[in-house]
Motif scaffolding. Sequence first.
Motif, short mmCIF file in Angstrom:
data_model
loop_
_atom_site.label_atom_id
_atom_site.label_comp_id
_atom_site.label_asym_id
_atom_site.label_seq_id
_atom_site.Cartn_x
_atom_site.Cartn_y
_atom_site.Cartn_z
N ARG A 70 0.82 -1.22 0.00
CA ARG A 70 0.00 0.00 0.00
C ARG A 70 0.85 1.27 0.00
NH1 ARG A 70 -5.39 -0.85 -1.33
NH2 ARG A 70 -6.51 -2.10 0.22
N GLU A 71 2.15 1.15 0.26
CA GLU A 71 2.97 2.37 0.35
C GLU A 71 4.33 2.16 -0.31
OE1 GLU A 71 3.72 5.42 3.87
OE2 GLU A 71 4.95 3.63 4.12
N ALA A 72 4.63 2.98 -1.31
CA ALA A 72 5.95 3.08 -1.91
C ALA A 72 6.31 4.56 -1.91
CB ALA A 72 5.95 2.50 -3.32
N VAL A 73 7.24 4.95 -1.08
CA VAL A 73 7.52 6.37 -0.88
C VAL A 73 8.04 7.06 -2.14
CG1 VAL A 73 7.94 6.09 1.59
CG2 VAL A 73 9.85 5.90 -0.02
N TYR A 74 8.49 6.29 -3.13
CA TYR A 74 9.06 6.86 -4.35
C TYR A 74 8.04 7.02 -5.46
CZ TYR A 74 9.28 1.82 -5.06
OH TYR A 74 8.96 0.48 -5.13
N GLY A 75 6.76 6.64 -5.23
CA GLY A 75 5.74 6.86 -6.25
C GLY A 75 4.94 5.60 -6.56
N TYR A 76 4.17 5.66 -7.60
CA TYR A 76 3.28 4.57 -7.99
C TYR A 76 4.07 3.55 -8.80
CZ TYR A 76 -1.17 2.51 -9.53
OH TYR A 76 -2.23 1.67 -9.76
N ASP A 77 4.38 2.44 -8.18
CA ASP A 77 5.31 1.44 -8.73
C ASP A 77 4.53 0.37 -9.49
OD1 ASP A 77 7.44 -0.19 -9.25
OD2 ASP A 77 7.92 -0.66 -7.17
N GLN A 78 4.68 0.35 -10.82
CA GLN A 78 3.93 -0.57 -11.67
C GLN A 78 4.87 -1.19 -12.71
OE1 GLN A 78 0.05 -0.83 -11.48
NE2 GLN A 78 1.02 -0.41 -9.51
N ARG A 79 5.26 -2.45 -12.50
CA ARG A 79 6.21 -3.09 -13.41
C ARG A 79 5.77 -4.52 -13.71
NH1 ARG A 79 10.80 -3.50 -10.06
NH2 ARG A 79 9.51 -2.74 -8.35
N VAL A 80 6.08 -4.97 -14.93
CA VAL A 80 5.78 -6.34 -15.34
C VAL A 80 6.97 -6.91 -16.09
CG1 VAL A 80 4.38 -7.77 -16.89
CG2 VAL A 80 3.27 -6.08 -15.45
N GLU A 81 7.28 -8.17 -15.81
CA GLU A 81 8.31 -8.90 -16.55
C GLU A 81 7.74 -10.25 -16.95
OE1 GLU A 81 12.48 -9.16 -15.07
OE2 GLU A 81 12.09 -11.32 -14.98
N VAL A 82 7.88 -10.59 -18.24
CA VAL A 82 7.43 -11.88 -18.74
C VAL A 82 8.63 -12.60 -19.34
CG1 VAL A 82 5.82 -13.10 -20.25
CG2 VAL A 82 5.15 -10.90 -19.25
N PHE A 83 8.96 -13.74 -18.76
CA PHE A 83 10.12 -14.53 -19.17
C PHE A 83 9.63 -15.75 -19.94
CE2 PHE A 83 12.87 -18.19 -17.96
CZ PHE A 83 14.00 -17.83 -18.67
N GLY A 84 10.20 -15.95 -21.14
CA GLY A 84 9.79 -17.07 -21.97
C GLY A 84 10.94 -17.95 -22.39
N LEU A 111 10.26 -10.08 -21.90
CA LEU A 111 9.62 -8.79 -22.12
C LEU A 111 9.50 -8.07 -20.79
CD1 LEU A 111 6.72 -10.18 -24.32
CD2 LEU A 111 8.61 -8.78 -25.19
N GLN A 112 9.78 -6.77 -20.78
CA GLN A 112 9.68 -5.98 -19.56
C GLN A 112 8.95 -4.68 -19.84
OE1 GLN A 112 13.62 -5.29 -17.97
NE2 GLN A 112 13.48 -7.06 -16.60
N HIS A 113 8.23 -4.23 -18.82
CA HIS A 113 7.62 -2.90 -18.86
C HIS A 113 7.93 -2.22 -17.54
CE1 HIS A 113 5.09 0.48 -19.34
NE2 HIS A 113 4.02 0.01 -18.74
N ASP A 114 8.62 -1.10 -17.62
CA ASP A 114 9.06 -0.40 -16.41
C ASP A 114 8.07 0.70 -16.05
OD1 ASP A 114 10.64 0.23 -14.26
OD2 ASP A 114 12.45 0.60 -15.41
N ASN A 115 8.38 1.40 -14.96
CA ASN A 115 7.55 2.50 -14.50
C ASN A 115 7.54 3.67 -15.47
OD1 ASN A 115 6.48 1.74 -11.85
ND2 ASN A 115 8.62 1.60 -11.24
N LEU A 116 6.50 4.49 -15.38
CA LEU A 116 6.41 5.69 -16.18
C LEU A 116 6.78 6.92 -15.36
CD1 LEU A 116 3.12 5.16 -18.23
CD2 LEU A 116 5.46 4.46 -18.78
N ARG A 117 7.39 7.88 -16.03
CA ARG A 117 7.78 9.14 -15.41
C ARG A 117 7.29 10.29 -16.30
NH1 ARG A 117 12.20 7.83 -11.82
NH2 ARG A 117 12.83 5.67 -12.14
N PRO A 118 7.25 11.51 -15.77
CA PRO A 118 6.81 12.64 -16.60
C PRO A 118 7.66 12.82 -17.85
CG PRO A 118 6.79 13.25 -14.28
CD PRO A 118 7.44 11.91 -14.36
N THR A 119 8.97 12.58 -17.74
CA THR A 119 9.86 12.61 -18.90
C THR A 119 10.88 11.48 -18.74
OG1 THR A 119 11.67 14.00 -18.04
CG2 THR A 119 9.71 15.13 -18.88
N THR A 120 11.68 11.24 -19.77
CA THR A 120 12.74 10.24 -19.71
C THR A 120 14.11 10.87 -19.49
OG1 THR A 120 12.97 10.25 -22.11
CG2 THR A 120 11.46 8.63 -21.16
#
Length: 331
Positions: free
Chosen positions: A230-244, A249-258
Amino acid sequence: MLRIAVLGAGRIGRIHSTNVAAHPNAKLIAIADPVAAAVDPLAEALGAEAMNDPIAAIDRDDVDAIVIGTPSDNHADLLLHAVAKGKAVMCEKPIDAGMERSQAVVDDVKAKGGKVMMAFNRRFETSFAAIRKAIEAGEIGEVRQVIISSRDPGLPPEDYVKSSGGIFRDMTIHDLDMARFMLGEEPVEVSATASRIVDEALTAKYDDYDTVMVTLKTASGKQCHINNCREAVYGYDQRVEVFGATGMLQHDNLRPTTVRRWTADITEAQEPLLNFFLQRYAQAYASELDAFITALVEGKPLPTSVEDGLKALALAEAAIESVRTGQTVRL
């Protein structure tokens, strides 16, 4: 032009109402919420009628479809009433907090031929959808493992915790649906552990948890590991990794800019993560609604169903049982 009423003027109701009002093939007829202070300004801003009775909004002759974004504990009643009135429905998860009632809802919807889409918005997020397409295209061979990390920036308000049905039903359920989406098979084993370490007093008060892990296994042996907090002090942490078998395949967190920065004091510093689900999944909510409207206007099947809601809830219930017993639950 699909005429829509949105039920609920809270966080989810606001984003759904805004998206309906902006859609070229929809007209926002009404927003209904018992709290006048919430619904009145929202309806005025979007050019819709404010109502305090959700049932009355469903009953309107000038409404073709309903979007349910109310507290979880009244989803089932509103969904069933809308189906009985012949209205198409997009409903936030869960169907209900209990499996027995949820199964009854699914049975009733099937019996009446109802058109109901469960709002698993993450399926419609651009990168998650691209991962699923890559899996289907065979880019990484047979899926072996999926790892999902999903952590909120902070605890929700107590009123939400009180009525949400618990972390497994209101938060983990998104990741359980995503696990099904990425694995391509139904899990048959569920093992979970849960802790109260962010705010023990709050979560214990409602027999809930704030930090959980879930492991899923399919009949063929595919695995998924889910991390929630329920708490991540660094922001909304949303990541997925699919290993085949032939790649990953990986999808990392989003930020306002890169943009990344290097100075004498910092190395590879980046902007903070997007800090709330309404920011992180703004595109997904809009795409989800578009999929709902497009399917109805074009007479195509809805992209998700009440059965998807039931299957995700069954996994959540199995995780709760695993925490209670300390044993792996077999489905």
